[in-house]
Each structure stands twice: as C-alpha cells, then as structure tokens.
Enzyme design. Structure first.
Site, short mmCIF file in Angstrom:
data_model
loop_
_atom_site.label_atom_id
_atom_site.label_comp_id
_atom_site.label_asym_id
_atom_site.label_seq_id
_atom_site.Cartn_x
_atom_site.Cartn_y
_atom_site.Cartn_z
N GLU A 123 70.42 96.02 -64.13
CA GLU A 123 70.07 94.89 -63.27
C GLU A 123 70.91 94.82 -62.00
OE1 GLU A 123 68.48 93.94 -67.32
OE2 GLU A 123 70.41 94.69 -66.56
N HIS A 170 67.11 84.93 -74.95
CA HIS A 170 65.81 85.05 -74.28
C HIS A 170 65.22 83.68 -73.94
CE1 HIS A 170 66.27 88.90 -76.39
NE2 HIS A 170 65.41 89.41 -75.54
#
Length: 638
Positions: free
Chosen positions: A378, A445
């Site tokens: 990322e 998540h």
C-alpha cells in the site's frame, strides 16, 4: 563538481556565523550527484536527497534561488515553509526528498509509470542512502518497478553511516547491490568517488534503460566525511577510515588527473575557482537582500489545497434505480472516459474487478496500462499515485479495505497532504476506502477510520450515504486536484437503492444535505448513521433536522450552524468511537460557535471504544444503534 564543493564550503562558514540554520553536507560525494545528473536528459526527472547539491547545480538552478530557499526567504522554492532540499521544481524536473525518505522511491515509480504509459522513452532517477534501504518503502518500490518493468534508476549512496550507525549495523549482506537480485533487477556497483566511472557507466545504463524500459539498481561506494548534519560531528568515525576516504576525495582526485594529463592547467583551475567564488558571493548578496515571507493566516490556509478550476456538470434527468456499488462502478467508468490520463490501481482490481466488483469490466474497456493490479504494498502504491500526479496524471487507488490504509499511512499524511503547501505541487490522488461495520468482518475489515486523517491539513475526506451522492461525489473527487480519502460503507454497497442519474455529473464537496426538516433537534451524521436515523424516523414521529454531512473535509459548517440555531438541541452521531472522533470535533465546534443558541448540552453518540468484534451479537453491542432512541428522548426532555 567544483561548484557544489565551493558552495558547501561557503555554507559551513555561514552556518558558523549563524546566517543559515542547518546544513547537511555532501562533501566527498559530489561525483555521484554530478555524474548521474549529467548523464540524464534535462527532461528526465531526478529525485535527490539532501547530500546531492550537485543535482541542483548541474541542472543550472540559479544560485540566488537556492540560497533564498536555505535562508527561508519568500523567493525560495517553498516560501519559507520548508528548509534545505525539501522542495521540488517542475521547471528543472527535480523532486526533493522528505525526511521520511522512503516514499520518494515509490514516487519515482509513479513518474516512470506515467512516462511509460505516454511512451516518452525517458528514465527516472531516485536517490537513497544505505540507511534508507532498510525501510519497507525501498523494498516495495523495487518490487513494483520490477513487476511493472518501470525505467527507474535506483541510486544507493552507500556512504558508511546513517547518522552514527555504521553499515555493519544496518545490513548483513556484503553489498547492497545484491538486493536487486531478489527482485529480478539488474544491479551494479560503482566507485562513487570516480566521476569518470560514474558518468560513463551511468550513461550506458540509462541508454539501455530507455530502450528496454526496465529498472536498474546501482550501489555507489562513497563516504560521508562530515556529520549527518553539522551539529552531530564525526567523532564516532575512526581516524584511519576518515583518512582513507580523504585520499579518495572525488574533487581533488579528478583535479589531479586533469592537471597530470594537461587537460587543465593551474591558471585555468585558478580562474575557474575565482569565477565560482564571484558567482557564489554575487548570488549570496542577492539572496541576503531578498525579503523574508510576509504572510497571514488566510494566505497560509489558502495554499494548503490546490485550487479547483473544473466546471460543474448538472445531473441528467434520465435515471436508473441502482445500488451504491453500481453507482460507484458507473462513476469509475465515467471518470475513465472523461479523464484519459486517469490510472486506477489496487489489489485484484483488474481481471477480478476488485473484491466488491466496483472495477469489474474496466480493464477490458480501458486496458491494463490504466487499470492495474498491484502487489500488496500500500505504501508504494500511494507513492506511485503521487508520482503520477507530478508527471501530469490522475490516479485512483483502491484500498481493498479501509483498514489496510495503515500500511500506506506515511505517504498519505506526509507526502500527499503537504506537497501543495510546501512547493505548490498538487497531489491529484483519490484513495477509495471500503469501510464500516455491520457485516461481521471483525477487527481488521470493519473500522471507521476517517478520524485518522481528519486532523491532517491538505487531505479532503468524503463519506457518502446514498448511491446518487456516491456517484456525483466520487466524480467530483477525481476531478479535484487534491488528495481525497473517499469512504464507502460496505454495509450500504448492496442494501440501499436509489434513482441515480445517468452519465457524468459532479456534486460539490463540502455541501451537506438536509434530509428531514424539523424544529426540536438537529441530528448531524454521515455514512451508516444517516440510515440509522431514517429507519428510526419511520417508526417514531419526531420533529428534527437530519443533516447528512456527505463530506467531512471540507465541512459544511454553515449548514450545521443554521440548523443548531433553529433547534437549540443537537446530537452528533457517528459509527466511530467518540474518543478523538470527527463527531467530537464537530460537537466542540458547535459548543464554541452556537453556545448562545443551545437549550441543552451538545450530545454525541458513537460506538464502544473497543476494537470491532466479529460475532454478530458482540458487533451489535459495539454499535450505537440501540442507544439512539434513548439519547434522543433525553435531549427532547432536557
């Protein structure tokens, strides 16, 4: 090499006189910066560090401009907002480093990617030290460049020490060039104190890179003969080691060579030094005469964001009843069509279409150059987005889940957010953030992590609650030249339908929506909180204003104040925990700006201050939905 050496020697005198505040010396390393820069084309980007003065002088930046930068003058590259070499300049195709070092390597990947897509045949060079090769960004950037076959010249200046830490405590391999092998990258070791070797070998390497468009790693063996910065000194360096490298000084070494071969005579050398002295003194006088910055809070605030000059497109009367996931998919398609320079990146977004299928079909329609699967890195990919922006492209980065943005936090808050304020460089990057609880996805998540970025000037934050808003706001975010964190609540993806206009339209950021009008209470919320309130209103007839903020930065303070002044009672609702939350900041703002209109304390409601649990019953207990009616009754009765 002589000019940057003489400038440095002058700077050390000025430092002792207190006329500059700090200096990071590159004395003894001039051959690398000068050799690499002279081997490159003037239109090719270079990303140097703070010991690479030779990059700036070899690109013929006016010395008075450099001196003004170092003195914090208004005519410096950053208007006094940043120091030393922490700046970039598009005029000279130089992008300076930030103190966190690592992100610039991924930025070089992004610039090279833009050049590759455009077919320019140009290479990009980026510098780091041996210490920087220990950072994750270094490894991520090498991996991305290798997988995508990007023409990046990774230059490692192995100068012996990271501040006081010797290389023996920095890495265990024999040579840092060995790290290229693991990434399938060709690597070389070059004597960084031999200008002829640097120039000849780098020229050949770059010529080949421009043909085959692949990255190359070069380790330059050199030494830092002064402190990390002057205040730290060099007492930790053994005297015999210092003497060894002083004998291999690149300037005196080449000077001796030129004189011995009668390429240069003593009179020419003396004249060259005198010309440099005159130039340095003249431009110093110019810089010293320049004004310090004259500013104001309004001027400073105005430069945090790049101005937006794009036009507003009104929504079509033709609509479809679709879900938020469909609206976002339409927005991505419309954006790709409208902006031919837009590149979309993320894990599994190409053939697979992303884990939520929002990019499904885009790769087939727009090609693999513009719709790119990424490795799981990322930080590098966010930095690539910054590099694309520097090279004139837009980008959208999809975080597979908003939670994973923590792995890319550094370049977002330290590079994207600060670039326009520091040196006027827009960061035209949108980061899509699938977020939120209610789907039983557990602690990694499900987070509502908008507050992580809310305190960082330079970022915009958008958080829609409806399909039509999601489409129009995403299109606006992509059109905007600033970095935007675009939050998409996963529980709303396929549960909410709405009539959504066909075609392209964009909605302004910073404009809240009044969804329900009343006179007793103002409820201010966003995302899933909007639907919690709408569901409650279906079963309970309560006279309230319901404000959907839609974007958190910019924040529609005018709508908030107007509603609170009307009702006198307010609840700020969020899915996030309250500690350090956006809701808490809004409540504080209301307390300060609307105190005389309040008939009750400003109340807040958010989730528990715990990680988000997985099991459904625990998740329901975590969320604040069951407490909403009770708190509203408390406000009504106050």
């Amino acid at each position: 090499m002589l000019l940057p050496r003489m400038i440095e020697e002058k700077m050390l005198i000025l430092l002792r006189q207190g006329r500059i505040s700090k200096w990071f010396s590159g004395i003894g390393q001039e051959a690398i910066a000068v050799g690499v820069t002279m081997a490159m084309e003037t239109e090719e980007y270079i990303l140097p560090m703070h010991r690479n003065l030779g990059v700036f002088t070899s690109r013929n930046i006016p010395l008075w401009k450099l001196f003004s930068q170092w003195q914090g003058k208004a005519d410096g590259f950053t208007k006094g907002r940043d120091r030393s070499f922490h700046f970039g300049t598009q005029d000279y195709r130089i992008v300076g480093m930030i103190s966190h070092l690592g992100p610039q390597l991924g930025v070089a990947d992004g610039i090279a990617l833009a050049q590759k897509i455009k077919g320019t045949g140009m290479a990009t060079a980026v510098f780091t030290g041996e210490g920087g090769t220990s950072e994750g960004d270094f490894h991520e950037a090498l991996n991305v460049a290798s997988v995508w076959e990007l023409p990046v010249l990774f230059c490692i200046e192995n100068n012996g020490y990271g501040l006081s830490t010797p290389t023996s405590e920095q890495y265990a391999c024999k040579d840092l060039a060995e790290r290229g092998v693991g990434y399938g990258i060709t690597s070389h070791i070059i004597d960084g104190n031999n200008i002829v070797e640097v120039y000849v070998k780098i020229s050949a390497i770059l010529e080949q890179m421009r043909k085959d468009s692949k990255p190359v790693l070069v380790e330059f063996k050199t030494f830092r003969r002064r402190g990390h910065e002057e205040a730290s000194g060099t007492k930790y360096v053994p005297s015999d080691l210092m003497e060894y490298w002083e004998e291999r000084d690149p300037v005196s070494r080449f000077e001796h060579y030129l004189l011995s071969k009668n390429i240069l005579n003593p009179d020419q050398l003396a004249a060259m030094k005198q010309d440099n002295t005159d130039l340095i003194n003249r431009d110093l006088d110019i810089a010293f005469a320049k004004a310090l910055p004259e500013s104001s809070p309004s001027i400073e605030l105005a430069d945090v964001y790049a101005p937006s000059h794009h036009s507003r497109t009104v929504a079509s009367l033709s609509t479809q009843n679709i879900r938020m996931v469909d609206a976002l998919k339409d927005a991505m398609d419309e954006a790709m069509e409208k902006h031919p320079d837009l590149v979309v990146m993320g894990q599994d977004i190409a053939d697979y279409g992303g884990v939520f299928k929002i990019t499904e079909g885009l790769m087939e329609k727009y090609g693999r150059d513009r719709v790119r699967n990424t490795p799981i890195c990322e930080s590098a990919i966010v930095s690539v987005g910054m590099g694309l922006s520097i090279a004139g492209n837009k980008s959208v980065v999809e975080m597979q889940f908003a939670d994973f943005v923590s792995s890319g936090f550094n370049p977002i808050v330290n590079y994207l957010a600060k670039s326009h304020y520091r040196w006027g460089q827009q960061a035209d990057v949108v980061i899509r953030m699938p977020c939120g609880a209610g789907v039983g996805a557990g602690p990694f998540h499900s987070q509502s992590n908008e507050a992580w970025f809310y305190t960082v000037p330079g970022l915009k934050i958008v958080y829609p609650a409806f399909p039509s808003d999601a489409k129009g706001l995403l299109l606006e975010s992509i059109a905007d030249p600033n970095p935007v964190l675009f939050f998409e609540h996963k529980a709303l993806y396929r549960s909410i339908y709405q009539e959504v206009p066909d075609g392209y339209y964009n909605l302004p950021l910073g404009q809240a929506a009044l969804l329900h009008e009343g006179k007793d209470i103002s409820v201010i919320t966003y995302g899933a909180g909007v639907h919690w309130m709408l569901n409650l209103l279906q079963e309970w007839n309560i006279d309230l204003d319901l404000i959907d903020l839609r974007s958190l930065v910019p924040l529609d303070k005018a709508s908030i104040k107007a509603s609170v002044k009307k009702t006198g009672k307010v609840l700020v609702l969020t899915e996030d925990g309250l500690t350090g939350s956006v809701a808490s900041d809004i409540a504080s703002f209301i307390g300060e700006e609307c105190f005389e209109f309040l008939d009750a304390p400003v109340m807040r409601l958010g989730s528990l201050d715990t990680p988000i649990p997985f099991e459904k019953g625990l998740e329901n207990q975590y969320l604040p939905i069951d407490h909403l009616k009770t708190l509203l009754k408390k406000l009504l009765d106050y």
